[in-house]
Design an enzyme around this catalytic site. Structure first.
Site, PDB file in Angstrom:
ATOM      1  N   ALA A  12      37.103  41.157  38.572  1.00 16.88           N
ATOM      2  CA  ALA A  12      35.684  40.937  38.846  1.00 16.88           C
ATOM      3  C   ALA A  12      34.760  41.908  38.120  1.00 16.88           C
ATOM      4  O   ALA A  12      33.911  41.490  37.320  1.00 16.88           O
ATOM      5  CB  ALA A  12      35.441  41.000  40.353  1.00 16.88           C
ATOM      6  N   CYS A  46      40.194  37.387  47.222  1.00 18.91           N
ATOM      7  CA  CYS A  46      39.830  37.055  48.607  1.00 18.91           C
ATOM      8  C   CYS A  46      40.323  35.668  49.005  1.00 18.91           C
ATOM      9  O   CYS A  46      40.453  35.372  50.196  1.00 18.91           O
ATOM     10  CB  CYS A  46      38.319  37.117  48.778  1.00 18.91           C
ATOM     11  N   ARG A  73      34.932  33.380  24.150  1.00 20.90           N
ATOM     12  CA  ARG A  73      33.570  33.895  24.223  1.00 20.90           C
ATOM     13  C   ARG A  73      33.417  35.246  23.529  1.00 20.90           C
ATOM     14  O   ARG A  73      32.439  35.958  23.757  1.00 20.90           O
ATOM     15  CB  ARG A  73      33.132  33.985  25.692  1.00 20.90           C
TER      16      ARG A  73
END
Length: 457
Positions: A12, A46, A73
């Site tokens: 993340a 999670c 990307r």
């Protein structure tokens, strides 16, 4: 001349930082290399309990962006590659290719440390036995599902009763297992006060989950083939065909510690509001490896949540990319569930308020999620803490059924705004019988807290 950004950690915080920096600066201006020791990137840890429990159909649904998509990307993401050393003076990192065993150095102009957290594992005999699993990564989830498929029986023991523990208890119950939860503390959910934890305990027992408090594990017992057969405490043995560890996490800062970077009381990296590591010009850190400012107590805390990691990654990427952003801190909001029981908290517990030297009042109210006469109205309990002298809101905990948990967001906004409980009673919240009583449960608690503050003088 282009600069090089090196990112350690492909989930993340790390990949949010890399992606945001790439949006702001093209490949000709900023070369980005990211290292990830696992096979996957940008996934929702999670969501692992819900994948294990069958609510999520497959692993790939938890992946927001694959390594191939990041590479397309303009981010050179190297998976199965572990950084083993940070050389700050030489502005380089050493990494090992886990498949080949080879090592090499990569230089950087800017460095992002997003090494996450590692699970706490009880230091007891047998903890490494086959059939004992943590649930930190997608690889962990795959290993657990394989273990469940090959388990000789349908008995599961979950060690720990925090967020992961109760969510994994639900997942295993949904898979038809007989579930026992062993908890070191007296009540489940240590992020709640014990009186609220007792409500969770009673509800879990009512769902068929055996919850045993004050029972730290002393040994994992194994069969002749080395697979787990039981978990022992000082008082009893609990048969187990599979064991899941839900004993919490600690910041993974071994690399940072070895490099001499500043760590806080909880072992996490210390940063300024721009997420730059304190004392460093070109090093940033974010996610579960950092400590953050608690806006209520004014102290540093370790709060490992994906919401914070993604926000911190965005802040880092903006600053690395030449823009400017800050991460102000947190109020400690978290929600969870076990079957149909919803659990939420934000701000301080009574223990936290005492440790911060705050004088406070605490009130508890019983209410319902909807107008009492409307079909489906479910009971909920709301506990609220307010500062004794000023009436400033300090914290809220909620335990109830459908419609309970997300009410904590009102309290989170009030905490961030440093509202008093008296100010909260005037909040113009939405009302209709299918959604709320005339007085929302949070506002009922605020009214009771106002009375308690006044009574306390």
């Amino acid at each position: 001349m282009s600069e090089r950004l090196v990112v350690i950690g492909g989930d993340a915080a790390g990949m949010s930082a890399a992606s945001q920096a790439r949006r702001l600066r093209g490949p000709g201006e900023l070369e980005i290399t990211a290292f990830e020791r696992g096979r996957f990137s940008s996934y929702s840890a999670c969501g692992i309990p819900y994948w294990v429990g069958g609510d999520v159909a497959g692993r790939d649904e938890l992946i927001a962006r694959s390594p191939e998509e990041h590479r397309a990307r303009g981010i050179d993401l190297l998976t199965r590659t572990e950084v083993t050393e940070i050389d700050l003076a030489g502005q380089r990192v050493r990494a090992r290719d886990l498949a080949l065993g080879t090592e090499s150095w990569t230089g950087f102009d800017k460095l992002v440390i997003a090494t996450g957290a590692r699970p706490r594992r009880p230091d007891v005999p047998g903890i490494g036995a086959a059939g004992v699993h943590g649930v930190q990564t997608l690889e962990d989830g795959e290993a657990l599902l394989d273990s469940l498929a090959g388990a000789p029986g349908r008995r599961a023991v979950v060690v720990g009763a925090g967020y992961i523990g109760v969510e994994m208890a639900e997942a295993l119950l949904n898979r038809g297992y007989e579930v026992t939860v062993l908890n070191r503390g007296g009540q489940p959910m240590a992020t709640l006060d014990p009186d609220m934890g007792r409500l969770v305990h009673a509800a879990m027992d009512g769902l068929g989950i055996r919850t045993v408090g004050a029972s730290p594990v002393t040994e994992v017992l194994t069969r002749a083939d080395g697979r787990v057969r039981a978990v022992a405490t000082k008082d009893a043995e609990y048969p187990a065909d599979v064991v899941v560890l839900g004993t919490g996490v600690v910041p993974e800062t071994s690399l940072a510690r070895a490099a001499g970077l500043p760590l806080g009381a909880h072992g996490g990296l210390l940063t300024d509001p721009s997420m730059r590591v304190r004392g460093q010009r070109n090093v940033w850190a974010g996610g579960d490896c950092v400590e953050v400012l608690d806006l209520v107590s004014g102290r540093e805390r370790h709060v490992p949540l994906g919401t914070h990691a993604n926000k911190q990654g965005q802040v880092i990427g903006s600053n690395v990319g030449g823009d400017y952003a800050t991460f102000p801190g947190v109020v400690g909001t978290a929600v969870s569930k076990v079957c149909d029981l919803e659990i939420a908290r934000t701000g301080l517990r009574e223990k936290d308020a005492r440790e911060a030297g705050l004088q406070y009042v605490a009130v508890t109210v019983e209410s319902t999620s909807r107008a009492g006469y409307y079909p489906g109205a479910a009971a909920m309990t709301v506990k609220m803490l307010a500062e004794r002298r000023t009436g400033r809101l300090l914290g809220v905990q909620i335990v109830g059924r459908e419609g309970a948990a997300k009410r904590v967001d009102v309290a989170a906004v009030a905490l961030t705004a440093r509202m008093t409980v008296e100010g909260m009673t005037g909040l113009d919240l939405g009302y209709a019988p299918p959604f709320s009583p005339v007085w929302d449960p949070v506002l009922i608690a605020a009214r009771k807290a106002v009375a308690a503050v006044r009574a306390a003088g």
